[in-house]
Design a protein around this motif. Structure first.
Motif, PDB file in Angstrom:
ATOM      1  N   TYR A  31       0.815  -1.198   0.000  1.00 28.52           N
ATOM      2  CA  TYR A  31       0.000   0.000   0.000  1.00 28.52           C
ATOM      3  C   TYR A  31       0.856   1.258   0.000  1.00 28.52           C
ATOM      4  O   TYR A  31       2.078   1.224   0.197  1.00 28.52           O
ATOM      5  CB  TYR A  31      -0.934   0.006   1.214  1.00 28.52           C
ATOM      6  CG  TYR A  31      -0.215  -0.022   2.545  1.00 28.52           C
ATOM      7  CD1 TYR A  31       0.063  -1.239   3.157  1.00 28.52           C
ATOM      8  CD2 TYR A  31       0.163   1.156   3.181  1.00 28.52           C
ATOM      9  CE1 TYR A  31       0.726  -1.281   4.372  1.00 28.52           C
ATOM     10  CE2 TYR A  31       0.816   1.117   4.396  1.00 28.52           C
ATOM     11  CZ  TYR A  31       1.097  -0.104   4.992  1.00 28.52           C
ATOM     12  OH  TYR A  31       1.746  -0.142   6.189  1.00 28.52           O
ATOM     13  N   GLY A  32       0.204   2.341  -0.213  1.00 28.37           N
ATOM     14  CA  GLY A  32       0.880   3.631  -0.194  1.00 28.37           C
ATOM     15  C   GLY A  32       0.100   4.640   0.633  1.00 28.37           C
ATOM     16  O   GLY A  32      -1.104   4.504   0.822  1.00 28.37           O
ATOM     17  N   MET A  33       0.809   5.613   1.122  1.00 26.75           N
ATOM     18  CA  MET A  33       0.194   6.725   1.834  1.00 26.75           C
ATOM     19  C   MET A  33       0.713   8.020   1.228  1.00 26.75           C
ATOM     20  O   MET A  33       1.713   8.033   0.515  1.00 26.75           O
ATOM     21  CB  MET A  33       0.510   6.658   3.326  1.00 26.75           C
ATOM     22  CG  MET A  33      -0.100   5.453   4.010  1.00 26.75           C
ATOM     23  SD  MET A  33       0.330   5.342   5.773  1.00 26.75           S
ATOM     24  CE  MET A  33      -0.531   6.789   6.426  1.00 26.75           C
ATOM     25  N   GLY A  34       0.029   9.085   1.498  1.00 29.55           N
ATOM     26  CA  GLY A  34       0.507  10.336   0.923  1.00 29.55           C
ATOM     27  C   GLY A  34      -0.378  11.509   1.265  1.00 29.55           C
ATOM     28  O   GLY A  34      -1.249  11.418   2.137  1.00 29.55           O
ATOM     29  N   VAL A  47       0.194  16.015  -3.789  1.00 29.33           N
ATOM     30  CA  VAL A  47       1.350  16.751  -3.281  1.00 29.33           C
ATOM     31  C   VAL A  47       2.560  15.828  -3.239  1.00 29.33           C
ATOM     32  O   VAL A  47       3.582  16.096  -3.853  1.00 29.33           O
ATOM     33  CB  VAL A  47       1.071  17.328  -1.881  1.00 29.33           C
ATOM     34  CG1 VAL A  47       2.315  18.013  -1.333  1.00 29.33           C
ATOM     35  CG2 VAL A  47      -0.111  18.285  -1.916  1.00 29.33           C
ATOM     36  N   ALA A  48       2.434  14.742  -2.483  1.00 32.90           N
ATOM     37  CA  ALA A  48       3.535  13.789  -2.356  1.00 32.90           C
ATOM     38  C   ALA A  48       2.975  12.463  -1.872  1.00 32.90           C
ATOM     39  O   ALA A  48       2.061  12.443  -1.051  1.00 32.90           O
ATOM     40  CB  ALA A  48       4.590  14.293  -1.371  1.00 32.90           C
ATOM     41  N   SER A  58       7.000  10.076  -4.789  1.00 32.68           N
ATOM     42  CA  SER A  58       6.704  10.901  -5.956  1.00 32.68           C
ATOM     43  C   SER A  58       6.154  12.235  -5.471  1.00 32.68           C
ATOM     44  O   SER A  58       5.413  12.272  -4.477  1.00 32.68           O
ATOM     45  CB  SER A  58       5.687  10.202  -6.863  1.00 32.68           C
ATOM     46  OG  SER A  58       5.400  10.981  -7.997  1.00 32.68           O
ATOM     47  N   TYR A  59       6.533  13.302  -6.175  1.00 37.01           N
ATOM     48  CA  TYR A  59       6.140  14.648  -5.765  1.00 37.01           C
ATOM     49  C   TYR A  59       5.538  15.425  -6.928  1.00 37.01           C
ATOM     50  O   TYR A  59       5.911  15.232  -8.083  1.00 37.01           O
ATOM     51  CB  TYR A  59       7.354  15.432  -5.273  1.00 37.01           C
ATOM     52  CG  TYR A  59       7.993  14.907  -4.018  1.00 37.01           C
ATOM     53  CD1 TYR A  59       8.969  13.921  -4.077  1.00 37.01           C
ATOM     54  CD2 TYR A  59       7.627  15.411  -2.774  1.00 37.01           C
ATOM     55  CE1 TYR A  59       9.567  13.432  -2.933  1.00 37.01           C
ATOM     56  CE2 TYR A  59       8.219  14.935  -1.617  1.00 37.01           C
ATOM     57  CZ  TYR A  59       9.189  13.950  -1.702  1.00 37.01           C
ATOM     58  OH  TYR A  59       9.777  13.482  -0.548  1.00 37.01           O
ATOM     59  N   ARG A  66      11.214  21.379  -1.986  1.00 34.79           N
ATOM     60  CA  ARG A  66      10.733  22.112  -0.808  1.00 34.79           C
ATOM     61  C   ARG A  66      10.039  21.205   0.193  1.00 34.79           C
ATOM     62  O   ARG A  66      10.137  21.433   1.401  1.00 34.79           O
ATOM     63  CB  ARG A  66       9.757  23.217  -1.238  1.00 34.79           C
ATOM     64  CG  ARG A  66      10.345  24.246  -2.184  1.00 34.79           C
ATOM     65  CD  ARG A  66       9.378  25.423  -2.390  1.00 34.79           C
ATOM     66  NE  ARG A  66       8.124  25.006  -3.010  1.00 34.79           N
ATOM     67  CZ  ARG A  66       6.913  25.223  -2.467  1.00 34.79           C
ATOM     68  NH1 ARG A  66       6.813  25.833  -1.279  1.00 34.79           N
ATOM     69  NH2 ARG A  66       5.826  24.843  -3.106  1.00 34.79           N
ATOM     70  N   PHE A  67       9.322  20.204  -0.300  1.00 40.28           N
ATOM     71  CA  PHE A  67       8.584  19.298   0.569  1.00 40.28           C
ATOM     72  C   PHE A  67       9.265  17.928   0.574  1.00 40.28           C
ATOM     73  O   PHE A  67       9.814  17.490  -0.438  1.00 40.28           O
ATOM     74  CB  PHE A  67       7.161  19.106   0.070  1.00 40.28           C
ATOM     75  CG  PHE A  67       6.276  20.315   0.194  1.00 40.28           C
ATOM     76  CD1 PHE A  67       6.772  21.572   0.505  1.00 40.28           C
ATOM     77  CD2 PHE A  67       4.901  20.200  -0.024  1.00 40.28           C
ATOM     78  CE1 PHE A  67       5.949  22.683   0.603  1.00 40.28           C
ATOM     79  CE2 PHE A  67       4.067  21.290   0.072  1.00 40.28           C
ATOM     80  CZ  PHE A  67       4.583  22.527   0.383  1.00 40.28           C
ATOM     81  N   THR A  68       9.168  17.246   1.718  1.00 38.06           N
ATOM     82  CA  THR A  68       9.710  15.894   1.833  1.00 38.06           C
ATOM     83  C   THR A  68       8.710  15.007   2.544  1.00 38.06           C
ATOM     84  O   THR A  68       8.259  15.339   3.647  1.00 38.06           O
ATOM     85  CB  THR A  68      11.024  15.890   2.612  1.00 38.06           C
ATOM     86  OG1 THR A  68      11.972  16.755   1.974  1.00 38.06           O
ATOM     87  CG2 THR A  68      11.606  14.479   2.677  1.00 38.06           C
ATOM     88  N   ILE A  69       8.382  13.875   1.919  1.00 31.26           N
ATOM     89  CA  ILE A  69       7.519  12.895   2.554  1.00 31.26           C
ATOM     90  C   ILE A  69       8.405  11.778   3.085  1.00 31.26           C
ATOM     91  O   ILE A  69       9.376  11.381   2.443  1.00 31.26           O
ATOM     92  CB  ILE A  69       6.445  12.366   1.583  1.00 31.26           C
ATOM     93  CG1 ILE A  69       5.431  11.495   2.318  1.00 31.26           C
ATOM     94  CG2 ILE A  69       7.077  11.609   0.411  1.00 31.26           C
ATOM     95  CD1 ILE A  69       4.191  11.144   1.494  1.00 31.26           C
TER      96      ILE A  69
END
Length: 123
Positions: A31-34, A47-48, A58-59, A66-69
């Motif tokens: 699974y994935g979260m974001g 967003v990410a 992926s962004y 600027r953003f980091t997940i």
């Protein structure tokens, strides 16, 4: 699956905010979260995102650099570190869960949504 998001608030241009989201329930498979966001009058946009087991990310082009997940130490917790914020980042940010691990990165295929948290960037 239930998603509990936290963070957000009011920040000045150039500032930073960190959002967190914890998933509970039947989190199985690849699974994935974001995070997605929705500004007034606009569609919800990616967003990410991150695949939980592999760590693939992926962004959106607008947030790259600027953003980091990232995945947290706590099980099924993801963070979104947002730096160098701009007024155009103002939106309600939604945590998202996808059983397919983001094979398609679109809001309409998301399986579960969190409650949304408002981020306001003042100029």
């Amino acid at each position: 699956v239930q998603l509990q998001a936290s963070g957000g608030g009011l920040v000045q241009t150039g500032g930073s905010v960190r959002l967190s989201c914890q998933a509970s329930g039947r989190t199985i498979g690849n699974y994935g979260m974001g995070w997605f966001r929705q500004a007034p009058g606009k569609e919800r946009e990616l967003v990410a995102v991150i695949r939980w087991h592999s760590g693939w990310t992926s962004y959106a082009d607008s947030v790259k650099g600027r953003f980091t997940i990232s995945r947290g130490d706590a099980k099924n917790t993801v963070y979104l570190q947002m730096n160098s914020l701009k007024p155009e980042d103002t939106a309600v940010y939604y945590c998202a869960f996808d059983f397919a691990g983001w094979a398609r990165q679109e809001a309409r295929i998301v399986d579960h949504w969190g409650q949304g948290t408002l981020v306001t960037v003042s100029s």
